[in-house]
Design a protein around this motif. Structure first.
Motif, mmCIF file in Angstrom:
data_model
loop_
_atom_site.group_PDB
_atom_site.id
_atom_site.type_symbol
_atom_site.label_atom_id
_atom_site.label_comp_id
_atom_site.label_asym_id
_atom_site.label_seq_id
_atom_site.Cartn_x
_atom_site.Cartn_y
_atom_site.Cartn_z
ATOM 1 N N UNK A 47 0.820 -1.203 0.000
ATOM 2 C CA UNK A 47 0.000 0.000 0.000
ATOM 3 C C UNK A 47 0.855 1.254 0.000
ATOM 4 N N UNK A 48 0.251 2.367 -0.302
ATOM 5 C CA UNK A 48 1.016 3.617 -0.391
ATOM 6 C C UNK A 48 1.519 4.114 0.954
ATOM 7 N N UNK A 49 0.834 3.796 2.035
ATOM 8 C CA UNK A 49 1.274 4.238 3.361
ATOM 9 C C UNK A 49 2.404 3.328 3.849
ATOM 10 N N UNK A 50 3.567 3.906 4.057
ATOM 11 C CA UNK A 50 4.733 3.118 4.438
ATOM 12 C C UNK A 50 4.914 3.007 5.953
ATOM 13 N N UNK A 66 5.507 7.761 1.598
ATOM 14 C CA UNK A 66 6.809 8.187 1.102
ATOM 15 C C UNK A 66 6.905 8.477 -0.375
ATOM 16 N N UNK A 67 6.027 7.915 -1.204
ATOM 17 C CA UNK A 67 6.136 8.087 -2.646
ATOM 18 C C UNK A 67 5.007 8.917 -3.240
ATOM 19 N N UNK A 68 4.153 9.474 -2.425
ATOM 20 C CA UNK A 68 2.992 10.207 -2.923
ATOM 21 C C UNK A 68 3.198 11.719 -2.846
ATOM 22 N N UNK A 69 2.349 12.434 -3.586
ATOM 23 C CA UNK A 69 2.364 13.886 -3.519
ATOM 24 C C UNK A 69 1.960 14.346 -2.131
ATOM 25 N N UNK A 70 0.918 13.737 -1.578
ATOM 26 C CA UNK A 70 0.527 14.021 -0.199
ATOM 27 C C UNK A 70 1.336 13.104 0.712
ATOM 28 N N UNK A 71 2.416 13.664 1.237
ATOM 29 C CA UNK A 71 3.388 12.861 1.975
ATOM 30 C C UNK A 71 2.866 12.454 3.354
ATOM 31 N N UNK A 72 2.103 13.336 3.977
ATOM 32 C CA UNK A 72 1.578 13.086 5.315
ATOM 33 C C UNK A 72 0.051 13.125 5.270
ATOM 34 N N UNK A 73 -0.575 12.235 6.044
ATOM 35 C CA UNK A 73 -2.017 12.277 6.243
ATOM 36 C C UNK A 73 -2.281 11.986 7.712
ATOM 37 N N UNK A 74 -2.885 12.959 8.396
ATOM 38 C CA UNK A 74 -3.109 12.862 9.831
ATOM 39 C C UNK A 74 -4.600 12.985 10.087
ATOM 40 N N UNK A 75 -5.146 12.050 10.847
ATOM 41 C CA UNK A 75 -6.591 12.041 11.109
ATOM 42 C C UNK A 75 -6.855 11.786 12.587
ATOM 43 N N UNK A 76 -8.079 12.106 12.985
ATOM 44 C CA UNK A 76 -8.521 11.831 14.356
ATOM 45 C C UNK A 76 -9.978 11.398 14.322
ATOM 46 N N UNK A 77 -10.344 10.492 15.235
ATOM 47 C CA UNK A 77 -11.702 9.953 15.293
ATOM 48 C C UNK A 77 -12.161 9.869 16.743
ATOM 49 N N UNK A 78 -13.479 9.832 16.924
ATOM 50 C CA UNK A 78 -14.046 9.697 18.258
ATOM 51 C C UNK A 78 -13.688 8.337 18.857
ATOM 52 N N UNK A 79 -13.717 7.311 18.031
ATOM 53 C CA UNK A 79 -13.326 5.965 18.427
ATOM 54 C C UNK A 79 -12.367 5.407 17.386
ATOM 55 N N UNK A 92 4.590 16.814 -0.347
ATOM 56 C CA UNK A 92 5.970 16.336 -0.307
ATOM 57 C C UNK A 92 6.999 17.451 -0.197
ATOM 58 N N UNK A 93 6.582 18.721 -0.315
ATOM 59 C CA UNK A 93 7.518 19.837 -0.199
ATOM 60 C C UNK A 93 7.498 20.435 1.211
ATOM 61 N N UNK A 94 6.507 20.107 2.000
ATOM 62 C CA UNK A 94 6.365 20.708 3.327
ATOM 63 C C UNK A 94 7.475 20.238 4.264
ATOM 64 N N UNK A 95 8.196 21.143 4.906
ATOM 65 C CA UNK A 95 9.223 20.737 5.873
ATOM 66 C C UNK A 95 8.619 19.936 7.027
#
Length: 312
Positions: A47-50, A66-79, A92-95
């Motif tokens: 999968x794309x998430x390493x 690591x190989x995608x344009x959106x390098x980070x994906x951060x989420x939160x849930x109630x459960x 991928x350019x964001x420090x």
């Protein structure tokens, strides 16, 4: 015969980059993951998430693509298994040092949350006032610019970073706030995007990381050519050797005292010690005398010439 491109050591020279929002990514998420280093890490082979780092109860999830344009994906849930409350993505350019602004706030919120109540400030409703989410920017001197109706745009003093707030919402999953830095382009524009239900203090924590005046370190080749003339690059010099200082009068006195103590420790202390030293001296003198006049061994001619014979 193969030819090689000339090797320029300057390309791999460490430099301090300021402002930090123009530093780009160094290809490592270490700085962004550092605040949650104690959370469970899940390394994924497919999968794309390493790499997926989660809070112990899995309500907060931090993914590294690591190989995608959106390098980070951060989420939160109630459960752990419930629908996502909000999402933040970093390209991928964001420090990673800017991502750390958000992950640091998440780690703090989680540590302060009541594990039995199932709540947490990281699930709070966003403020009704858009200014609360970007207050660190306005306090740092960023100013509002002309924008489309229903949107707010604030630009950094150098014009190389900004935030766009879109208040024309039709769904809670719509992208509401976009922090950006650098000129437009696939390899030059850093973007952090937050959906509408992201708590305002988390966006503010990310914005504060952008205004942090502390430069970040990069190798020169990690910066896009279009960026180098926009940022301030300061070479990181190796630590210079410290020149020895001249001894002070106190140093001289201390050295003299130390040497006197060593001499006293080696000196004989009693009459018996003096007798032993005298005997050793006498023995050494006798041995030296014998060695200076050795007895010739049988069959070995003497080194001392014999007296000349008188002719008849």
């Amino acid at each position: 015969m193969s030819t090689q491109l000339p090797y320029d050591q300057r390309d791999f020279q460490d430099v301090l980059v300021s402002p930090r929002y123009l530093a780009g990514s160094n290809g490592s998420g270490e700085a962004g993951f550092a605040p949650v280093a104690h959370w469970p890490h899940h390394h994924l082979d497919e999968g794309p998430c390493q790499l997926l780092v989660t809070s112990p109860d899995k309500r907060i999830r931090i993914g590294w693509f690591g190989d995608d344009f959106e390098l980070w994906k951060i989420t939160a849930s109630q459960e752990a298994a419930s629908a996502t409350r909000w999402t933040a993505t970093f390209n991928h350019v964001t420090p990673a040092e800017i991502v750390a602004g958000l992950t640091t706030a998440l780690a703090h919120d989680y540590a302060e949350a009541d594990a039995y109540e199932g709540n947490g400030r990281f699930l709070a409703s966003p403020s009704l006032y858009w200014a609360d989410a970007v207050r660190p920017l306005t306090e740092a001197g960023w100013r509002r610019a002309a924008a489309e109706r229903g949107t707010v745009e604030i630009i950094a003093p150098d014009g190389q970073a900004g935030v766009l707030i879109d208040n024309r919402l039709s769904s809670w999953d719509d992208e509401n706030v976009t922090l950006w830095a650098g000129p437009p382009g696939w390899g030059t524009r850093a973007e952090a995007v937050f959906t509408a239900r992201t708590p305002s203090h988390l966006i503010a924590a990310t914005a504060a990381a952008m205004t942090n005046p502390t430069p970040v370190i990069r190798e020169r080749h990690q910066l896009a050519r279009e960026i180098t003339h926009l940022a301030t690059l300061t070479p990181v010099s190796p630590t210079a050797p410290v020149a020895p200082r001249a001894p002070t009068p106190l140093d001289v006195r201390r050295t003299a005292v130390t040497q006197a103590v060593h001499r006293a420790a080696r000196a004989p202390q009693t009459a018996a010690d003096l007798s032993v030293m005298a005997a050793r001296s006498h023995t050494a003198t006798s041995a030296q005398t014998r060695s200076s006049n050795p007895t010739p061994a049988p069959g070995v001619p003497s080194a001392v010439p014999s007296a000349p014979r008188r002719s008849r």
